[in-house]
Design a protein around this motif. Structure first.
Motif, PDB file in Angstrom:
ATOM      1  N   UNK A 403      43.829  44.397  34.606  1.00 35.86           N
ATOM      2  CA  UNK A 403      43.577  45.417  33.597  1.00 35.86           C
ATOM      3  C   UNK A 403      42.435  45.035  32.673  1.00 35.86           C
ATOM      4  N   UNK A 404      42.360  43.761  32.297  1.00 38.99           N
ATOM      5  CA  UNK A 404      41.264  43.279  31.450  1.00 38.99           C
ATOM      6  C   UNK A 404      39.922  43.426  32.160  1.00 38.99           C
ATOM      7  N   UNK A 405      39.878  43.101  33.466  1.00 35.96           N
ATOM      8  CA  UNK A 405      38.621  43.204  34.214  1.00 35.96           C
ATOM      9  C   UNK A 405      38.168  44.655  34.325  1.00 35.96           C
ATOM     10  N   UNK A 406      39.111  45.564  34.577  1.00 36.96           N
ATOM     11  CA  UNK A 406      38.737  46.981  34.635  1.00 36.96           C
ATOM     12  C   UNK A 406      38.252  47.474  33.273  1.00 36.96           C
ATOM     13  N   UNK A 409      34.713  46.826  32.531  1.00 34.14           N
ATOM     14  CA  UNK A 409      33.725  47.576  33.300  1.00 34.14           C
ATOM     15  C   UNK A 409      33.522  47.108  34.719  1.00 34.14           C
ATOM     16  N   UNK A 410      34.377  46.204  35.217  1.00 34.98           N
ATOM     17  CA  UNK A 410      34.238  45.742  36.594  1.00 34.98           C
ATOM     18  C   UNK A 410      34.596  46.875  37.552  1.00 34.98           C
ATOM     19  N   UNK A 411      33.921  46.912  38.693  1.00 31.04           N
ATOM     20  CA  UNK A 411      34.265  47.866  39.739  1.00 31.04           C
ATOM     21  C   UNK A 411      35.456  47.343  40.526  1.00 31.04           C
ATOM     22  N   UNK A 412      36.109  48.235  41.276  1.00 26.43           N
ATOM     23  CA  UNK A 412      37.252  47.821  42.088  1.00 26.43           C
ATOM     24  C   UNK A 412      36.837  46.778  43.120  1.00 26.43           C
ATOM     25  N   UNK A 413      35.664  46.945  43.703  1.00 26.25           N
ATOM     26  CA  UNK A 413      35.176  45.968  44.681  1.00 26.25           C
ATOM     27  C   UNK A 413      35.025  44.589  44.055  1.00 26.25           C
ATOM     28  N   UNK A 417      36.982  41.034  44.927  1.00 28.54           N
ATOM     29  CA  UNK A 417      36.267  39.780  45.198  1.00 28.54           C
ATOM     30  C   UNK A 417      36.816  38.647  44.327  1.00 28.54           C
ATOM     31  N   UNK A 418      36.993  38.935  43.035  1.00 32.82           N
ATOM     32  CA  UNK A 418      37.503  37.920  42.113  1.00 32.82           C
ATOM     33  C   UNK A 418      38.930  37.511  42.476  1.00 32.82           C
ATOM     34  N   UNK A 419      39.728  38.469  42.962  1.00 31.96           N
ATOM     35  CA  UNK A 419      41.118  38.177  43.305  1.00 31.96           C
ATOM     36  C   UNK A 419      41.234  37.279  44.532  1.00 31.96           C
ATOM     37  N   UNK A 420      40.187  37.223  45.348  1.00 30.43           N
ATOM     38  CA  UNK A 420      40.242  36.355  46.521  1.00 30.43           C
ATOM     39  C   UNK A 420      40.138  34.881  46.187  1.00 30.43           C
ATOM     40  N   UNK A 421      39.449  34.547  45.094  1.00 32.58           N
ATOM     41  CA  UNK A 421      39.200  33.139  44.767  1.00 32.58           C
ATOM     42  C   UNK A 421      40.465  32.348  44.460  1.00 32.58           C
TER      43      UNK A 421
END
Length: 452
Positions: A403-406, A409-413, A417-421
């Motif tokens: 929620x913070x990333x959205x 202004x981060x895009x879903x893509x 990507x960040x969630x994979x790390x």
């Protein structure tokens, strides 16, 4: 008279699975199903409760949170009691405990009352899973332990699915209390079955009570041809000093592996709840109809159930640490692939989310089985329970982080990507635990004797 020592884990490992052991595992599976059912029931009933009581959607947050907090406290507080007083007793008492408060939930008439009841229900629910996993581990031969633990934990996911089916059938005609009446009656029925047919933990009987006659009777049910010598004594393997169960998670060179396991549970549950919470919103934002959103989201759970029947045998035959580590690395690739192909054809998005569920939902079941393998029987329930409890913190943090990333202004893509790390970190952590575990086993082996 010469004393004969019988090592109980070796006894189980050297024999074929008996009908008696299948019964124990089956009873553990049944109680895990109803555990998952009652955990999920509030999610389906809450909308009708809010409408009946005139609540806003925001008012449901504390109700959901109270269940999760109760679960976390249950995971942390009750498993040490299970290791001390026996898994059978704790499973039965916890089942009756959450059954009572589930039934009382059906009579709730206000938000404050409901929050308290859901917290207490969660407390009982949190006492069941670690004890059932520990019991399954004790009655499973080492060669099949991961498979059986994964199977019974699939029962928890199956309970989620059955709660949805029951809600679809009961809520339109009988109202929201009917779901809690069903969820309260079932665990009482299963508790009676367990009281009648489930044996006590072998570890508890051997190490805590010294009840040799009951141990002999159980071993005869595993192997009808077993004849214990008159002077037989029983062992559960190497016995550690009787410290407090939680402190023993950090003894015998277990400190770093325990902390790494907690990190993996934190990451995995964070990823799982972030996926479950935000995937529907992401897909709705891409103008998918609600039926396709529901189907795609459900595939994450289905994938986790199906892969368990592949991962379990791989853990038993290839090795638990290598298998789970690879599963998390593949999970990172699947999450990144989902982000990359998010705007592709619908069947491609479905396939990607299925693969993501295979690795994240399947990874959660697999790491629970791994924890049951890593910790010795005397602290297995505590080890699994504390890992699940710490993991619940990740379940809270994961959706908040997305929620913070959205909001930033981060895009879903980019979010995918960040969630994979973190999944890469989880995989590396599992490899490290495996290395430390193998090194610890080697250090315990006696050095070869010198030959002249």
């Amino acid at each position: 008279m010469e004393t004969t020592t019988i090592d109980v884990p070796s006894f189980i490992d050297e024999r074929r699975i008996s009908a008696f052991q299948y019964m124990v595992i089956g009873l553990c599976t049944l109680i895990m199903i109803v555990d998952g059912f009652d955990t999920q029931a509030i999610s389906y009933a809450a909308t009708l409760m809010a409408k009946e009581w005139g609540l806003t959607r925001a008012a449901l947050g504390p109700i959901f949170s109270s269940s999760l907090i109760g679960l976390m406290v249950g995971y942390l507080a009750i498993p040490p009691l299970s290791d001390r007083y026996g898994h059978r007793r704790v499973i039965i008492l916890s089942s009756v405990f959450f059954a009572i408060f589930t039934l009382l939930t059906a009579t709730a008439s206000g938000v404050t009352e409901l929050i308290v009841l859901r917290f207490l229900t969660g407390l009982g629910l949190g006492g069941v899973a670690p004890s059932a996993i520990a019991m399954t581990g004790e009655y499973s031969p080492k060669r099949l332990r991961a498979t059986f633990v994964l199977i019974i934990y699939c029962g928890f996911s199956l309970g989620f699915v059955l709660a949805g089916f029951a809600a679809a059938k009961l809520l339109p005609t009988l109202g929201w209390p009917s779901l809690f009446y069903l969820g309260g009656i079932l665990p009482i029925v299963f508790a009676v079955l367990m009281a009648l047919f489930m044996p006590e933990s072998l570890d508890h009987l051997v190490l805590r009570r010294g009840d040799m006659e009951r141990v002999k009777a159980i071993l005869r049910r595993i192997d009808a041809g077993f004849l214990a010598p008159a002077a037989a004594v029983f062992s559960m393997g190497e016995r550690e000093p009787g410290r407090l169960a939680v402190s023993r998670l950090f003894q015998q060179n277990r400190s770093l592996p325990t902390l790494l396991l907690w990190l993996v549970f934190f990451i995995n549950l964070g990823e799982f709840y972030a996926l479950q919470s935000w995937l529907p919103s992401v897909l709705r934002g891409m103008d998918y109809p609600m039926d396709k959103v529901a189907l795609t989201t459900s595939l994450t759970t289905v994938g986790g159930i199906l892969i368990a029947f592949v991962v379990g045998p791989c853990m038993d035959r290839i090795g638990p640490y290598f298998t789970v580590g690879i599963l998390y690395i593949c999970g990172a690739a699947a999450v990144i692939l989902t982000g990359t192909l998010l705007h592709s054809a619908f069947w491609v998005v479905m396939a990607c989310t299925f693969l993501t569920g295979v690795c994240i939902s399947g990874g959660q079941k697999s790491v629970i089985a791994l924890a049951a393998i890593y910790y010795p029987a005397s602290i297995r329930s505590t080890g699994v329970g504390w890992a699940l409890g710490i993991g619940r913190l990740g379940g809270i943090a994961g959706p908040l982080a997305v929620g913070f990333l959205f909001s930033a202004g981060w895009s879903a893509t980019s979010v995918f990507f960040a969630a994979g790390l973190p999944l890469v970190v989880a995989g590396i952590s599992i490899f490290i635990i495996g290395h430390l575990s193998n090194r610890g086993v080697s250090a315990l082996r006696p050095a070869p004797s010198a030959t002249s």
